[in-house]
Write an enzyme that holds these catalytic residues in place. Structure first.
Site, PDB file in Angstrom:
ATOM      1  N   HIS A  32      11.291  16.994  15.963  1.00  0.00           N
ATOM      2  CA  HIS A  32      10.156  17.710  15.671  1.00  0.00           C
ATOM      3  C   HIS A  32      10.485  18.714  14.628  1.00  0.00           C
ATOM      4  CE1 HIS A  32       7.759  16.343  19.923  1.00  0.00           C
ATOM      5  NE2 HIS A  32       7.153  15.680  18.659  1.00  0.00           N
ATOM      6  N   ARG A  68      -8.386   5.775   4.182  1.00  0.00           N
ATOM      7  CA  ARG A  68      -8.237   4.768   4.816  1.00  0.00           C
ATOM      8  C   ARG A  68      -8.139   5.549   6.319  1.00  0.00           C
ATOM      9  NH1 ARG A  68      -2.630   5.290   2.021  1.00  0.00           N
ATOM     10  NH2 ARG A  68      -1.816   3.468   1.998  1.00  0.00           N
ATOM     11  N   ARG A 102     -12.680   3.838   2.180  1.00  0.00           N
ATOM     12  CA  ARG A 102     -12.180   2.064   2.420  1.00  0.00           C
ATOM     13  C   ARG A 102     -13.189   2.066   3.891  1.00  0.00           C
ATOM     14  NH1 ARG A 102      -5.917  -0.009   2.434  1.00  0.00           N
ATOM     15  NH2 ARG A 102      -6.338   1.096   4.467  1.00  0.00           N
ATOM     16  N   GLU A 141      -4.808  -6.931  -2.690  1.00  0.00           N
ATOM     17  CA  GLU A 141      -4.308  -6.950  -1.981  1.00  0.00           C
ATOM     18  C   GLU A 141      -3.800  -8.135  -1.647  1.00  0.00           C
ATOM     19  OE1 GLU A 141      -4.760  -2.971   1.152  1.00  0.00           O
ATOM     20  OE2 GLU A 141      -6.669  -4.592   1.033  1.00  0.00           O
ATOM     21  N   ASN A 147       0.884  -1.950  -1.960  1.00  0.00           N
ATOM     22  CA  ASN A 147       2.005  -2.194  -0.590  1.00  0.00           C
ATOM     23  C   ASN A 147       1.497  -3.712  -0.083  1.00  0.00           C
ATOM     24  OD1 ASN A 147       1.955   0.740  -0.900  1.00  0.00           O
ATOM     25  ND2 ASN A 147       0.371   1.201   0.428  1.00  0.00           N
ATOM     26  N   ARG A 176       6.270  -5.540   4.362  1.00  0.00           N
ATOM     27  CA  ARG A 176       6.786  -4.369   4.564  1.00  0.00           C
ATOM     28  C   ARG A 176       6.821  -2.897   4.885  1.00  0.00           C
ATOM     29  NH1 ARG A 176       0.456  -2.568   3.976  1.00  0.00           N
ATOM     30  NH2 ARG A 176       0.781  -0.178   4.317  1.00  0.00           N
ATOM     31  N   CYS A 223      -4.195   2.855  -5.645  1.00  0.00           N
ATOM     32  CA  CYS A 223      -3.983   3.404  -4.904  1.00  0.00           C
ATOM     33  C   CYS A 223      -3.366   2.604  -3.553  1.00  0.00           C
ATOM     34  CB  CYS A 223      -5.343   2.962  -3.585  1.00  0.00           C
ATOM     35  SG  CYS A 223      -5.542   1.803  -3.113  1.00  0.00           S
TER      36      CYS A 223
END
Ligand code: PEP
Ligand code: MG
Length: 833
Positions: free
Chosen positions: A459, A566, A602, A696, A719, A730, A767
């Site tokens: 942390h 997202r 999205r 994508e 991605n 990925r 993006c």
């Protein structure tokens, strides 16, 4: 149709078991899978089958059809017969039966216990042979005595579910509450096992429930209400665990725990940190990078010493009250934290409230020990148990335990919990940093932090990264012998500490540092300005967002809009889906933070690497190629419609754009647009709302021309486009270096998409992660991209880099990149730029 809608309480109330119903349009009732016929009713209106996994399936043609005494029904099979999928079981004269039956609705139910039935499709017309439901085993015979018992032979059949069926969320839906116990076996999909965060969430989820719950891994049961017990159990990825509950809400408790464990598979896999060799032979000490940056400064050996505590207490009642009081004060203090600090404080609260820790401390107090002594020994015992797991990730969490030890003891002993304050700019050296140390370090303005032990996912490391303090961890105990005040270079970017730099190294580091500082300051000054290239071409720099807080942060860093919201963030890490109103409120809050800037929302992109436990997904051997993104949304038009309505209601029209993930062709776009149009109509919105698609998939890139005809804009999701173009997962560290969006094959796909967008005059952005990399900007812009949506922190530097570019140069380098053969060639081109 759902069983609840069957107009017969015997079925609707599941007295005949869980299931669903069909409304037959054809007079042949076929075997829904390979099975053995247990019995055809004498009146031939129903048939029971035993499936290969032991489930007993009843197919009951029509309602109250027993009264027809067989008229209109012909049996095509006999009792005991083996039947194959699709084989006719009964023939029904639909007209004749329909005249006399109450209804032709035909319930299909699983009659024995211990099986989960999941309907794949409801309220739709399906053809014979189409998969409509899945039935699997959820329980061992030990828990539900009737499970798997062969009704004919009377012998139990093996109830061990096949691996791939064990851990699916929908299995949970039918954990039956037959008594006050419930139990479930599953595999742990969490990449990092049950570490602190899932453990804390399990403990929190069980708070409102009354049952005792244990999780047993490798034969050792752990109290699921105790975070330290869960950590001590060392439950790792792919372990088979048994969740067992006893109490009035046993089923709910098992379901809650299993759902939380099932959830969170999106967590990144962190490679356990092994302590690297401290001395590399070049005089530099090698550690592990926890937070980036470069610092030059004087060593400050920072060793907050343990407060001495009296061993003996002042009586059991007084010490127990004192411990409770100290814990209460800390819990109250934690409420003030925000952001990353709040999350960590939440994890600490769970530890402060941990029943096993408290019980262990109370046992010591009962033996005459002081509260402080008892608390320290309880923590030491649990830390040992965690250490014994040998799991590097869990061991990192011992720092959290030590931290609450320190804080509780400071309160109990009335000693000053405050720590010595290191000098400004110092390089703080410590064996292991605790989260509660952090406030002092940020206020002091230290230059950097180097720890002998610990790991990059601790942390404290997260806090250092958030505060922008360079930090190297696991540099080895040799650093603890470095002299206070000696001047060192901490290069967190390279994860090294130079303990005795010569003048040249110091000069080089100082020069690099001041260049960095000047650059960062200059970038920050112009971050709020619109981004124009050197030749005056306007490039929009937007932010990728996933929360209200990020939106506010991105605005301070100069974002000109949001290129990708997202929305999954709203759906993950929870027990039920957010409803329309909740979504609407969050979208509205994000739009408000953006103060009129465009917001591209999205639609839900779950599935693949982002499953959510409460939404039913069939098992997929290859979820990245499965029902993710728009595919999932189109299979659940109810959820998509609700999301559309929430967006339309929440985001002011001037800001609102909607984007679909994982599209492969214009058919998906057309279906989604029809649902959007319905949502608009329902809300009385007449103005069109821009609806775009993400590029994508290689399919979408190849068909970008036809997509751009129908879509209002295109945005490259580099991605996924990269992983699908290069067939390289990925999320798989073994191929991580391959997953580079600057591979020429990916660039060709982007070029193809750009052509499609250009042909129809569509807005064209990126993006995916590559948009945040200033190095890639010339190629992307040269290929025709006019918007880059980056992580908020990257925005100032990205704007500065884009301002230095001119379009002619970008086009030239993009053209050259398209002639390259490998990623390395492309990157080499950019280096010579
Ligand atoms: C992408 O795939 O590039 C993208 C932006 O979507 P996500 O990373 O959320 O899958
Ligand atoms: Mg994607």
């Amino acid at each position: 149709m759902p069983l609840d809608q069957v107009p017969d309480p015997v079925f609707a109330e599941r007295m005949m078991g869980d299931g669903f119903a069909i409304d037959p349009l054809d007079g042949v009732i076929r075997a829904p899978c390979d099975a053995r016929v247990i019995a055809v009713a004498a009146t031939r209106h129903s048939v029971t089958l035993q499936l290969g996994n032991g489930a007993e399936l009843l197919i009951h043609v029509g309602l109250e059809t027993v009264a027809l005494a067989g008229v209109g029904f012909t049996a095509k099979v006999a009792d005991g017969e083996q039947v194959k999928l699709g084989q006719p079981l009964l023939e029904v004269d639909l007209d004749a039966v329909a005249l006399h039956a109450k209804s032709m609705v035909t319930p299909i139910t699983v009659m024995n216990e211990g099986f989960a039935l999941r309907v794949l499709d409801l309220d739709r017309r399906v053809a014979a042979g189409q998969a409509i439901a899945e039935i699997s085993i959820v329980q061992s015979t030990a828990c539900f005595p009737g499970v798997g018992r062969d009704p004919v032979a009377g012998q139990p059949v093996t109830a061990a579910a096949p691996d791939h069926l064990v851990h699916h969320d929908w299995v949970l839906a039918s954990v039956e509450e037959l008594s006050d116990t419930a139990q479930l076996t599953m595999r742990v999909p969490l990449a990092n096992g049950v570490h602190a965060r899932p453990a804390a969430r399990i403990v929190a989820a069980l708070k409102p429930l009354a049952s005792d719950v244990t999780i047993t891994a490798r034969g050792a049961p752990a109290n699921a209400r105790s975070i330290v017990a869960l950590l001590g159990a060392g439950i790792a990825h792919d372990d088979e665990i048994e969740i067992a509950a006893r109490g009035p809400d046993a089923r709910a408790a098992v379901t809650a725990v299993a759902t939380l464990i099932e959830d969170g598979t999106h967590e990144a896999v962190h490679a356990p940190v092994s302590s690297p060799a401290a001395d590399r032979g070049d005089g530099l000490i090698q550690g592990v990078r926890a937070a980036p940056g470069l610092a030059v400064g004087a060593i400050f050996q920072w060793h907050p010493t343990d407060v001495a505590v009296p061993e003996h207490g002042n009586g059991e009642a007084a010490e127990i009250a004192a411990l409770a009081g100290a814990r209460r004060s800390l819990l109250a203090a934690a409420d003030g934290h925000q952001g990353a600090g709040a999350e960590i404080a939440g994890a600490h609260n769970a530890l402060i409230d941990d029943p096993e820790l408290i019980a262990a401390a109370q046992r010591s107090i009962a033996q005459g020990k002081s509260a402080a002594f008892a608390w320290r020994s309880a923590i030491a015992g649990h830390a040992d148990a965690i250490r014994a797991t040998g799991d590097a990730l869990l061991i990192e969490r011992i720092a959290d335990l030590k931290d609450i030890e320190r804080q509780v003891i400071a309160l109990l002993t009335g000693t000053d919990a405050s720590l010595p304050v290191p000098p400004r700019g110092a390089i703080v050296v410590i064996d292991e940093l605790l989260p509660s140390h952090f406030a002092v370090l940020t206020v002091a303005g230290v230059g950097g932090i180097c720890t002998a032990f610990g790991g990059p996912t601790a942390h404290a490391a997260i806090l250092a990264a958030t505060a922008g303090i360079p930090m190297v961890v696991a540099a080895g105990p040799a650093i603890l012998d470095l002299h206070d005040g000696s001047r060192v270079i901490l290069d967190a970017d390279r994860a090294t500490l130079n303990p005795s730099p010569d003048a040249a190294a110091l000069d080089a580091a100082a020069a690099r540092q001041s260049r960095n500082q000047l650059r960062v300051a200059a970038e920050a000054r112009s971050a709020q300005d619109d981004c124009l290239m050197a030749d005056g071409t306007r490039i929009e720099i937007f932010a990728n967002l996933a929360s209200v807080e990020e939106a506010a942060y991105a605005v301070t860093l100069g974002t000109e809009g949001c290129g990708l919201l997202r929305t999954e963030f709203l759906f993950l890490d929870r027990a039920i889906a957010p409803d329309e109103d909740e979504q609407c409120a969050v979208y509205a809050a994000i739009a408000a933070e953006l103060e009129g800037r465009p917001l591209i929302v999205r639609t839900l992109d779950i599935g693949g690497d982002k499953p959510v436990a409460y939404l039913p997904f069939a098992h997929e051997d290859n979820p990245a190629l499965g029902a993710r993104g728009i595919r999932f949304s189109l299979a659940r038009p109810d959820l998509l419609a609700a999301q559309f309505r929430a967006i339309l209601r929440g985001v002011p029209a001037a800001q609102c754009r909607i984007m679909l993930p994982m599209v492969v062709d214009a058919g998906e776009l057309a279906t989604a647009r029809a649902i959007l149009d319905e949502a608009r109509a329902a809300l009385g919105i007449t103005a069109p709302v821009p609806l775009g698609v993400m590029i994508e998939t290689p399919a979408a890139a190849m068909l970008a021309g036809s997509l751009a005809r129908d879509a209002d804009f295109l945005s490259i999701g580099s991605n996924d486009l990269t992983q699908y173009a290069l067939a390289a997962d990925r999320g798989n560290p073994a191929v991580a270096s391959m997953v580079d969006a600057l591979h020429p094959a990916v660039l060709h796909l982007i070029a193809r998409a750009a052509e499609g967008a250009r042909a129809h005059g569509r807005w064209f952005g990126v993006c995916g992660g590559i948009a945040s990399d200033p190095v890639a900007a010339p190629i992307l812009i040269g290929l025709g991209v006019t918007e880059l949506s980056a992580t908020p922190a990257a925005i100032p530097a990205l704007k500065a880099a884009v301002r230095r570019l001119d379009m002619a140069g970008c086009k030239a380098i993009a053209a050259l990149a398209l002639t390259a053969s490998t990623t390395r060639d492309v990157r080499a081109l950019l280096e010579t730029e």
